[in-house]
Motif scaffolding. Structure first.
Motif, PDB file in Angstrom:
ATOM      1  N   GLU A  15     -15.889   8.062  -4.900  1.00  0.00           N
ATOM      2  CA  GLU A  15     -14.666   7.310  -5.204  1.00  0.00           C
ATOM      3  C   GLU A  15     -13.717   7.327  -4.003  1.00  0.00           C
ATOM      4  O   GLU A  15     -13.090   6.325  -3.689  1.00  0.00           O
ATOM      5  CB  GLU A  15     -13.983   7.878  -6.449  1.00  0.00           C
ATOM      6  CG  GLU A  15     -12.795   7.087  -6.909  1.00  0.00           C
ATOM      7  CD  GLU A  15     -13.128   5.674  -7.391  1.00  0.00           C
ATOM      8  OE1 GLU A  15     -12.237   4.807  -7.294  1.00  0.00           O
ATOM      9  OE2 GLU A  15     -14.249   5.435  -7.849  1.00  0.00           O
TER      10      GLU A  15
ATOM     11  N   ASN B 265     -12.439   4.047  -2.137  1.00  0.00           N
ATOM     12  CA  ASN B 265     -11.011   3.813  -1.887  1.00  0.00           C
ATOM     13  C   ASN B 265     -10.744   3.558  -0.409  1.00  0.00           C
ATOM     14  O   ASN B 265      -9.957   2.681  -0.054  1.00  0.00           O
ATOM     15  CB  ASN B 265     -10.170   4.994  -2.373  1.00  0.00           C
ATOM     16  CG  ASN B 265     -10.041   5.043  -3.876  1.00  0.00           C
ATOM     17  OD1 ASN B 265     -10.156   4.037  -4.562  1.00  0.00           O
ATOM     18  ND2 ASN B 265      -9.824   6.236  -4.404  1.00  0.00           N
TER      19      ASN B 265
ATOM     20  N   ARG C  73      -9.080   0.252   1.172  1.00  0.00           N
ATOM     21  CA  ARG C  73      -7.847   0.361   1.972  1.00  0.00           C
ATOM     22  C   ARG C  73      -8.034  -0.268   3.339  1.00  0.00           C
ATOM     23  O   ARG C  73      -7.188  -1.007   3.831  1.00  0.00           O
ATOM     24  CB  ARG C  73      -7.440   1.832   2.135  1.00  0.00           C
ATOM     25  CG  ARG C  73      -6.457   2.324   1.120  1.00  0.00           C
ATOM     26  CD  ARG C  73      -5.866   3.682   1.486  1.00  0.00           C
ATOM     27  NE  ARG C  73      -6.793   4.637   2.069  1.00  0.00           N
ATOM     28  CZ  ARG C  73      -7.613   5.424   1.379  1.00  0.00           C
ATOM     29  NH1 ARG C  73      -7.630   5.387   0.070  1.00  0.00           N
ATOM     30  NH2 ARG C  73      -8.404   6.254   1.998  1.00  0.00           N
TER      31      ARG C  73
ATOM     32  N   ARG D 116      -2.721  -3.619   2.091  1.00  0.00           N
ATOM     33  CA  ARG D 116      -1.798  -3.461   0.954  1.00  0.00           C
ATOM     34  C   ARG D 116      -2.373  -3.999  -0.351  1.00  0.00           C
ATOM     35  O   ARG D 116      -1.923  -3.615  -1.423  1.00  0.00           O
ATOM     36  CB  ARG D 116      -0.465  -4.131   1.254  1.00  0.00           C
ATOM     37  CG  ARG D 116       0.356  -3.326   2.265  1.00  0.00           C
ATOM     38  CD  ARG D 116       1.712  -3.922   2.443  1.00  0.00           C
ATOM     39  NE  ARG D 116       1.567  -5.020   3.409  1.00  0.00           N
ATOM     40  CZ  ARG D 116       2.432  -5.974   3.606  1.00  0.00           C
ATOM     41  NH1 ARG D 116       3.531  -6.029   2.886  1.00  0.00           N
ATOM     42  NH2 ARG D 116       2.225  -6.904   4.503  1.00  0.00           N
TER      43      ARG D 116
ATOM     44  N   ALA E 239      -5.319  -3.376  -1.395  1.00  0.00           N
ATOM     45  CA  ALA E 239      -6.493  -2.552  -1.699  1.00  0.00           C
ATOM     46  C   ALA E 239      -6.625  -2.226  -3.175  1.00  0.00           C
ATOM     47  O   ALA E 239      -7.713  -2.362  -3.744  1.00  0.00           O
ATOM     48  CB  ALA E 239      -6.458  -1.260  -0.882  1.00  0.00           C
ATOM     49  N   GLN E 240      -5.547  -1.792  -3.801  1.00  0.00           N
ATOM     50  CA  GLN E 240      -5.650  -1.384  -5.200  1.00  0.00           C
ATOM     51  C   GLN E 240      -6.003  -2.562  -6.093  1.00  0.00           C
ATOM     52  O   GLN E 240      -6.848  -2.443  -6.985  1.00  0.00           O
ATOM     53  CB  GLN E 240      -4.351  -0.721  -5.685  1.00  0.00           C
ATOM     54  CG  GLN E 240      -4.491  -0.064  -7.054  1.00  0.00           C
ATOM     55  CD  GLN E 240      -5.540   1.038  -7.056  1.00  0.00           C
ATOM     56  OE1 GLN E 240      -5.496   1.971  -6.255  1.00  0.00           O
ATOM     57  NE2 GLN E 240      -6.517   0.943  -7.950  1.00  0.00           N
ATOM     58  N   THR E 241      -5.415  -3.716  -5.821  1.00  0.00           N
ATOM     59  CA  THR E 241      -5.728  -4.911  -6.602  1.00  0.00           C
ATOM     60  C   THR E 241      -7.186  -5.308  -6.408  1.00  0.00           C
ATOM     61  O   THR E 241      -7.895  -5.613  -7.376  1.00  0.00           O
ATOM     62  CB  THR E 241      -4.804  -6.078  -6.208  1.00  0.00           C
ATOM     63  OG1 THR E 241      -3.455  -5.689  -6.481  1.00  0.00           O
ATOM     64  CG2 THR E 241      -5.132  -7.344  -6.973  1.00  0.00           C
TER      65      THR E 241
ATOM     66  N   HIS F  48      -9.663  -3.388  -5.463  1.00  0.00           N
ATOM     67  CA  HIS F  48     -10.507  -2.355  -6.072  1.00  0.00           C
ATOM     68  C   HIS F  48     -10.546  -2.537  -7.586  1.00  0.00           C
ATOM     69  O   HIS F  48     -11.621  -2.500  -8.196  1.00  0.00           O
ATOM     70  CB  HIS F  48      -9.971  -0.977  -5.686  1.00  0.00           C
ATOM     71  CG  HIS F  48     -10.860   0.152  -6.083  1.00  0.00           C
ATOM     72  ND1 HIS F  48     -10.599   1.440  -5.728  1.00  0.00           N
ATOM     73  CD2 HIS F  48     -11.995   0.211  -6.807  1.00  0.00           C
ATOM     74  CE1 HIS F  48     -11.540   2.239  -6.216  1.00  0.00           C
ATOM     75  NE2 HIS F  48     -12.398   1.503  -6.870  1.00  0.00           N
ATOM     76  N   ASP F  49      -9.387  -2.747  -8.189  1.00  0.00           N
ATOM     77  CA  ASP F  49      -9.326  -2.959  -9.641  1.00  0.00           C
ATOM     78  C   ASP F  49     -10.131  -4.193 -10.041  1.00  0.00           C
ATOM     79  O   ASP F  49     -10.852  -4.174 -11.057  1.00  0.00           O
ATOM     80  CB  ASP F  49      -7.879  -3.113 -10.109  1.00  0.00           C
ATOM     81  CG  ASP F  49      -7.076  -1.816  -9.998  1.00  0.00           C
ATOM     82  OD1 ASP F  49      -7.678  -0.736  -9.807  1.00  0.00           O
ATOM     83  OD2 ASP F  49      -5.836  -1.900 -10.091  1.00  0.00           O
TER      84      ASP F  49
END
Length: 168
Positions: free
Chosen positions: A65, A69, A73, A78, A80-82, A84-85
């Motif tokens: 994980e 991540n 990234r 910026r 990245a989280q979106t 990844h989700d």
């Protein structure tokens, strides 16, 4: 749509063949396996077996994980989280759809994976197993290494593929 998916999956296989096993590639493979096992556990009512898998491989799953991540990234900055989700959601949806299409045969075919992962001993075994399994992935990602720039051609191809898949 099916042609786009086939093209994406064949380009993923081509990329894997070109660069061998990278940390990003292994992280995607292990995440795909973990998701496949979760979908199987929920669909076939074997959550206890999934929990045993997670408990046994917790450090290895955590390390994968972290690698995933890092990939997101580096690749998406910026966003990245979106990204990844979105990947995790698309992965679960693709695997659930496959299960629905298989019907009753899905549990007959997939529950045995828990027996197979139970005999694995370490992170190397887990990575090799995940690479060898026929695990559905939602799209092709450049997994030799994360690109150094957000304008990397792989990111552009991924964006185009996602946009194309949403049109159909």
């Amino acid at each position: 749509m099916a042609g786009v998916v086939a093209t994406l999956l064949s380009s993923q296989a081509f990329a894997a063949g070109q660069c061998g096993m990278s940390s990003a590639r292994q992280a995607f493979d292990v995440q795909g396996l973990k998701s496949e096992l979760m979908v199987t556990a929920l669909s076939c009512n074997v959550q206890d077996r999934y929990n045993a898998f997670v408990e046994k491989f917790r450090p290895d799953l955590t390390a994968q994980e972290v690698a995933l991540n890092s990939y997101f990234r580096t690749t998406y900055g910026r966003g990245a989280q979106t990204a990844h989700d979105d990947y995790i959601t698309q992965l679960a949806n693709a695997q659930s759809e496959r299960g629905l299409k298989a019907g009753v045969a899905f549990c007959q075919q997939r529950v045995s994976m828990f027996d197979e992962v139970a005999v694995l001993e370490n992170a190397t075994d887990l990575g090799g197993y995940a690479e060898a399994k026929d695990i559905v992935q939602p799209a092709s990602y450049e997994t030799c290494a994360a690109p150094s720039s957000l304008n990397h051609p792989a990111r552009v191809r991924h964006i185009r593929a996602v946009r194309s898949s949403h049109k159909g």
